[in-house]
Design a protein around this motif. Structure first.
Motif, mmCIF file in Angstrom:
data_model
loop_
_atom_site.group_PDB
_atom_site.id
_atom_site.type_symbol
_atom_site.label_atom_id
_atom_site.label_comp_id
_atom_site.label_asym_id
_atom_site.label_seq_id
_atom_site.Cartn_x
_atom_site.Cartn_y
_atom_site.Cartn_z
ATOM 1 N N SER A 53 6.095 5.151 1.936
ATOM 2 C CA SER A 53 5.435 6.407 2.689
ATOM 3 C C SER A 53 4.893 7.226 1.570
ATOM 4 C CB SER A 53 6.240 7.510 3.571
ATOM 5 O OG SER A 53 7.286 8.007 2.905
ATOM 6 N N THR A 110 0.712 -1.292 0.059
ATOM 7 C CA THR A 110 0.010 0.028 0.099
ATOM 8 C C THR A 110 0.825 1.290 0.026
ATOM 9 O OG1 THR A 110 -0.300 -0.133 2.653
ATOM 10 C CG2 THR A 110 -1.886 -1.083 1.234
ATOM 11 N N ARG A 154 0.884 8.092 1.760
ATOM 12 C CA ARG A 154 0.329 8.845 3.104
ATOM 13 C C ARG A 154 0.842 10.308 3.108
ATOM 14 N NH1 ARG A 154 -0.274 7.439 8.726
ATOM 15 N NH2 ARG A 154 -0.348 5.394 8.280
ATOM 16 N N ARG A 208 2.886 3.822 4.780
ATOM 17 C CA ARG A 208 3.824 3.685 6.019
ATOM 18 C C ARG A 208 4.013 5.121 6.408
ATOM 19 N NH1 ARG A 208 5.725 -1.228 7.388
ATOM 20 N NH2 ARG A 208 5.525 -2.707 5.962
ATOM 21 N N HIS A 234 -2.461 0.015 7.928
ATOM 22 C CA HIS A 234 -2.565 0.552 6.504
ATOM 23 C C HIS A 234 -3.786 0.783 5.708
ATOM 24 C CE1 HIS A 234 2.040 -0.613 6.794
ATOM 25 N NE2 HIS A 234 1.638 0.641 7.769
#
Length: 311
Positions: free
Chosen positions: A168, A154, A171, A157, A198
């Protein structure tokens, strides 16, 4: 053009009746102002190192170009493909300094300039930190976008000690102060490689995810249209592909996606008029086998271009 290093890839010399994509990319280097599509590289893998992965993806832009330049235009759809190539230029690589945050800003500045001109940028990563630099282009251009990611992970993080990394980018995009990241859609994720937190984060931000076993062309096509944004930023992480077909990646994937589904997805992304940019990340030539992964990456770009030619 001062922020780019020119591509240093040899052009395959062929007969006049056997042109290759590299001929167009070379001939159009001085006509970037009239291009509708540009290739640019982001030779960075500092984010992979920060995320504890195996480095080497910084060499990917050159390796992908080497294979892409050898390919021919589509014979089945020759005329529209050539007409697109006539307006496609390779601007080279974004100059990287080793400071990830600064380099992502450089990439964002480049992408913003192309988006503001209505040009479709195709970015050759690099680690998947490429995707946040890619997104910064939308933020700088003040253009909202949905984000589609084809990936085994995904990549939402948290930062590590306040620092961004290859795990990351989404996010960061969803939490960016610009608010330009409208929603996040990801397909191909492996259930054994994703934390529940997540998935919760994605849902809390109005996004959607599809596990690898549910990922087929119908599901991917549905995600392409499962948003209300005017634009769709697309990012493909090569570690989504089964490691038998893509061994040269930063994080090899057992039971990954088949190459034919991957390539068809790239073609559909190119055809989708809402798709305004594309990046391909995590090819790692240091661990490749006979250039197999670089060839698949180049063919991915070829399929995306084919889709663009049919808009």
């Amino acid at each position: 053009m001062s922020d780019f290093n020119p591509p240093s890839v040899a052009i395959l010399e062929t007969a006049n009746d056997d042109p290759r994509l590299g001929h167009w990319f070379r001939d159009n280097q001085d006509n970037v102002e009239s291009a509708d599509v540009v290739l640019l590289g982001f030779p960075s893998d500092e984010g992979v190192a920060r995320n504890g992965g195996r480095t080497g993806a910084s060499e990917a832009p050159s390796a992908i170009r080497e294979q892409l330049y050898k390919m021919t235009p589509s014979t089945e759809y020759y005329q529209p493909f050539v007409e697109l190539l006539d307006k496609t230029a390779d601007v080279g690589d974004v100059e990287v300094t080793g400071s990830l945050e600064e380099d992502q800003q450089r990439l964002g500045n480049a992408v913003a300039g192309f988006l503001e001109q209505g040009v479709v940028p195709i970015i050759l990563g690099g680690g998947h930190e490429t995707a946040f630099g890619h997104f910064l282009g939308y933020a700088k251009a003040d253009k909202n976008t949905a984000i589609f990611n084809l990936d085994a992970h995904t990549d939402v993080r948290p930062l590590k000690e306040g620092k961004a990394h290859s795990g990351s980018p989404f996010r960061q995009a969803l939490e960016h102060e610009s608010g330009c990241g409208e929603t996040y859609l990801v397909s191909g994720i492996q259930p054994h490689s994703v934390a529940q937190s997540h998935l919760d984060f994605i849902r809390e931000h109005g996004g959607n995810y599809i596990f690898r076993d549910e990922t087929n062309i119908t599901a991917i096509s549905g995600q392409f249209h499962q948003h209300e944004s005017e634009r769709l930023m697309v990012t493909f992480d090569m570690d989504a592909v089964d490691q038998s077909q893509a061994p040269g990646v930063s994080a090899p994937c057992t039971n990954g996606l088949p190459a034919d589904l991957w390539l068809t997805s790239a073609y559909l992304a190119g055809r989708n008029e809402q798709v305004s940019s594309f990046d391909l990340s995590e090819v790692n030539p240091e661990y490749d086998r006979d250039g197999q992964t670089a060839k698949l990456a180049a063919l991915t770009i070829w399929h995306f271009l084919l889709g663009l030619s049919q808009r």
